[in-house]
Design an enzyme around this catalytic site. Structure first.
Site, PDB file in Angstrom:
ATOM      1  N   ASN A 264      -5.255  -9.514  -7.988  1.00  0.00           N
ATOM      2  CA  ASN A 264      -5.179 -10.112  -6.853  1.00  0.00           C
ATOM      3  C   ASN A 264      -6.662 -10.902  -6.376  1.00  0.00           C
ATOM      4  O   ASN A 264      -6.758 -11.620  -5.569  1.00  0.00           O
ATOM      5  CB  ASN A 264      -5.260  -9.004  -5.436  1.00  0.00           C
ATOM      6  CG  ASN A 264      -6.252  -8.114  -5.629  1.00  0.00           C
ATOM      7  OD1 ASN A 264      -6.281  -7.224  -6.590  1.00  0.00           O
ATOM      8  ND2 ASN A 264      -7.419  -7.928  -4.751  1.00  0.00           N
TER       9      ASN A 264
ATOM     10  N   CYS B  62     -18.588  -9.182   4.913  1.00  0.00           N
ATOM     11  CA  CYS B  62     -19.897  -9.124   4.274  1.00  0.00           C
ATOM     12  C   CYS B  62     -20.768  -7.991   4.853  1.00  0.00           C
ATOM     13  O   CYS B  62     -20.236  -7.274   5.747  1.00  0.00           O
ATOM     14  CB  CYS B  62     -20.589 -10.241   4.760  1.00  0.00           C
ATOM     15  SG  CYS B  62     -20.538 -10.584   6.675  1.00  0.00           S
TER      16      CYS B  62
ATOM     17  N   THR C   5       0.888  -1.228   0.208  1.00  0.00           N
ATOM     18  CA  THR C   5       0.222  -0.043   0.351  1.00  0.00           C
ATOM     19  C   THR C   5       0.871   1.010   0.095  1.00  0.00           C
ATOM     20  O   THR C   5       0.529   2.338  -0.722  1.00  0.00           O
ATOM     21  CB  THR C   5      -0.986   0.005   1.291  1.00  0.00           C
ATOM     22  OG1 THR C   5      -1.911  -1.222   1.009  1.00  0.00           O
ATOM     23  CG2 THR C   5      -1.674   1.317   1.299  1.00  0.00           C
TER      24      THR C   5
ATOM     25  N   GLN D   8       1.225  -9.266  -6.120  1.00  0.00           N
ATOM     26  CA  GLN D   8       0.574 -10.634  -6.249  1.00  0.00           C
ATOM     27  C   GLN D   8       1.539 -11.457  -7.255  1.00  0.00           C
ATOM     28  O   GLN D   8       1.331 -12.878  -7.575  1.00  0.00           O
ATOM     29  CB  GLN D   8      -0.722 -10.790  -6.810  1.00  0.00           C
ATOM     30  CG  GLN D   8      -1.862 -10.093  -5.793  1.00  0.00           C
ATOM     31  CD  GLN D   8      -1.930 -11.088  -4.658  1.00  0.00           C
ATOM     32  OE1 GLN D   8      -1.546 -12.316  -4.641  1.00  0.00           O
ATOM     33  NE2 GLN D   8      -2.218 -10.701  -3.290  1.00  0.00           N
TER      34      GLN D   8
ATOM     35  N   THR E 150      13.242   6.485  10.672  1.00  0.00           N
ATOM     36  CA  THR E 150      14.429   5.488  11.124  1.00  0.00           C
ATOM     37  C   THR E 150      13.980   3.923  10.281  1.00  0.00           C
ATOM     38  O   THR E 150      12.956   3.393  10.479  1.00  0.00           O
ATOM     39  CB  THR E 150      14.424   4.999  12.541  1.00  0.00           C
ATOM     40  OG1 THR E 150      14.791   6.508  13.134  1.00  0.00           O
ATOM     41  CG2 THR E 150      15.540   4.150  12.715  1.00  0.00           C
TER      42      THR E 150
ATOM     43  N   SER F 205       5.314  -6.482  -1.820  1.00  0.00           N
ATOM     44  CA  SER F 205       5.267  -6.533  -0.163  1.00  0.00           C
ATOM     45  C   SER F 205       5.798  -7.806   0.320  1.00  0.00           C
ATOM     46  O   SER F 205       5.625  -8.988  -0.378  1.00  0.00           O
ATOM     47  CB  SER F 205       3.622  -6.509  -0.145  1.00  0.00           C
ATOM     48  OG  SER F 205       3.434  -6.810   1.246  1.00  0.00           O
ATOM     49  N   GLY F 206       6.320  -7.786   1.426  1.00  0.00           N
ATOM     50  CA  GLY F 206       6.842  -8.739   2.246  1.00  0.00           C
ATOM     51  C   GLY F 206       5.898 -10.092   2.682  1.00  0.00           C
ATOM     52  O   GLY F 206       6.048 -11.113   2.697  1.00  0.00           O
ATOM     53  N   HIS F 207       4.529  -9.565   3.305  1.00  0.00           N
ATOM     54  CA  HIS F 207       3.890 -10.815   3.810  1.00  0.00           C
ATOM     55  C   HIS F 207       3.034 -11.595   2.767  1.00  0.00           C
ATOM     56  O   HIS F 207       2.458 -12.546   3.107  1.00  0.00           O
ATOM     57  CB  HIS F 207       2.961  -9.993   4.987  1.00  0.00           C
ATOM     58  CG  HIS F 207       1.615  -9.239   4.252  1.00  0.00           C
ATOM     59  ND1 HIS F 207       0.312  -9.814   4.199  1.00  0.00           N
ATOM     60  CD2 HIS F 207       1.344  -7.932   3.648  1.00  0.00           C
ATOM     61  CE1 HIS F 207      -0.551  -8.874   3.548  1.00  0.00           C
ATOM     62  NE2 HIS F 207       0.276  -7.971   3.309  1.00  0.00           N
TER      63      HIS F 207
END
Length: 380
Positions: free
Chosen positions: A149, A322, A70, A178, A236, A198-200
């Site tokens: 995605n 939902c 993001t 993705q 940092t 993205s790392g995750h």
């Protein structure tokens, strides 16, 4: 437990967790400090930067470490828009981008930027000719994702990049969140100026990621302060997270090299099996990214399917949480001109290199049971 929601997030590699802990303990100093401990941390930071750039294939640029996809997308898009608005305020993207891209473009409209949203075909593919036709004299950026995605469609980035080579003042940004570790993408061959990862999503840690940037690309900083990250992203540096991200990037490439063909076989097995199920419509292209399959079960609420599966410790996902007041429509499927009953009943399965055939077969059996039980309930 059968976890099939890897496009939402992945389970961290144990080696990544070990790297994070070890780096936190040993290299705890601030990389900006001028004492020896700070210098040691800075050298590790720059070594990680060079390693990541090398893995991504960025021979003409460097990476900026961020908090994830993001932030990388926001920095690429807003950073380009605000830095180059004096020579143009026209931007191009597609209607099937991730919300972190679409909502960023929408925010820029309030600053007087004009956005062209290029249409896609029934499987979410954008035509390079349509991108070409959208270019104007005041265009400064084209942003197109590598892999969708929701449905896994792969965009023709090289063809688009070839077109943009004739427009050297237009930056080309790719959201590769993705696609990293799943599809092949040469930043050089595709002419990519900016690339988000993205790392995750690659078995790394949440809060880590990068924005690759060609050396000639100038961006307006979103964070001002200490001048870190080439003066573009102050603050940092999260050194343990950065080193862990670097480890995850290396490990996912190794997994891809060893297990890509195996995962492709699992994808095809699941795709064909879903097509054979009564009441199921597969929305993903057959030859899309091999870790994402989107399907619909018209007449069923997606959240009902998800909750029923979760009770059996099987985890998949839908487009969003939902809502009790309105149907859960997939904007991506609507952009693909899917019927309302398809767009409001979509579900997503996303695999990893750790997924097994036994897990998929078990999921298919449980899905059948859930389908039948929900039908029986509705008929009572």
């Amino acid at each position: 437990m059968i976890y099939l929601d890897n496009s939402a997030t992945t389970h961290p590699f144990s080696g990544v967790l070990d790297t994070f802990r070890q780096t936190s303990e040993r290299y705890f100093a601030n990389p900006s400090s001028i004492h020896p401990l700070g210098g040691e941390a800075e050298r590790l930071l720059e070594a990680s930067r060079e390693r990541v750039s090398s893995i991504l294939g960025g021979q003409e640029g460097r990476v900026i470490f961020t908090s994830g996809g993001t932030e990388s997308n926001n920095l690429a898009i807003k950073g380009t828009a605000f830095m180059h608005m004096s020579r143009g305020k026209h931007l191009i993207t597609t209607r099937v981008e991730h919300p972190s891209v679409l909502e960023t473009f929408e925010s820029l409209e309030s600053f007087g930027f004009e956005i062209t949203y290029v249409d896609v075909d029934e499987y979410g593919h954008v035509a390079p000719a349509d991108v070409h036709a959208s270019i104007r004299e005041d265009t400064i950026l084209v942003s197109i994702m590598s892999v969708n995605n929701e449905i896994g469609s792969i965009q023709p980035l090289k063809e688009i990049g070839d077109i943009l080579r004739s427009y050297p003042k237009i930056y080309f940004h790719v959201d590769h969140v993705q696609g990293q570790g799943k599809i092949d993408l040469s930043l050089q061959e595709a002419g990519v100026d900016l690339c988000s990862v993205s790392g995750h999503k690659i078995h790394g840690l949440k809060g880590t990621g990068v924005l690759y940037k060609k050396d000639n690309v100038r961006l307006f900083p979103l964070n001002h302060g200490g001048g870190q990250e080439q003066g573009i992203r102050a603050g940092t540096e999260n050194l343990p997270g950065i080193v862990a991200f670097t480890k995850a990037l290396r490990m996912i490439d190794e997994e891809k090299l060893r297990k890509k063909s195996e995962l492709m076989e699992l994808h095809d097995h699941l795709y064909d099996s879903l097509e054979e199920l009564n009441g199921v419509v597969v929305n993903s292209p057959k030859h899309g990214a091999f870790h994402i399959i989107n399907f619909s079960m018209p007449g069923y609420k997606p959240e009902a399917i998800i909750h029923a599966l979760a009770k059996r410790e099987v985890y998949i996902s839908t487009k969003s949480a939902c809502s009790s007041k309105e149907p859960d429509r997939s904007a991506v499927l609507e952009a693909c001109r899917a019927k309302e009953e398809i767009a409001t009943s979509a579900l997503r399965i996303s695999l990893s290199y750790e997924t097994t055939k036994e897990e998929l077969d078990t999921f298919l059996e449980i899905l059948k049971e859930v389908r039948d039980s929900l039908v029986q309930i509705s008929e009572v």
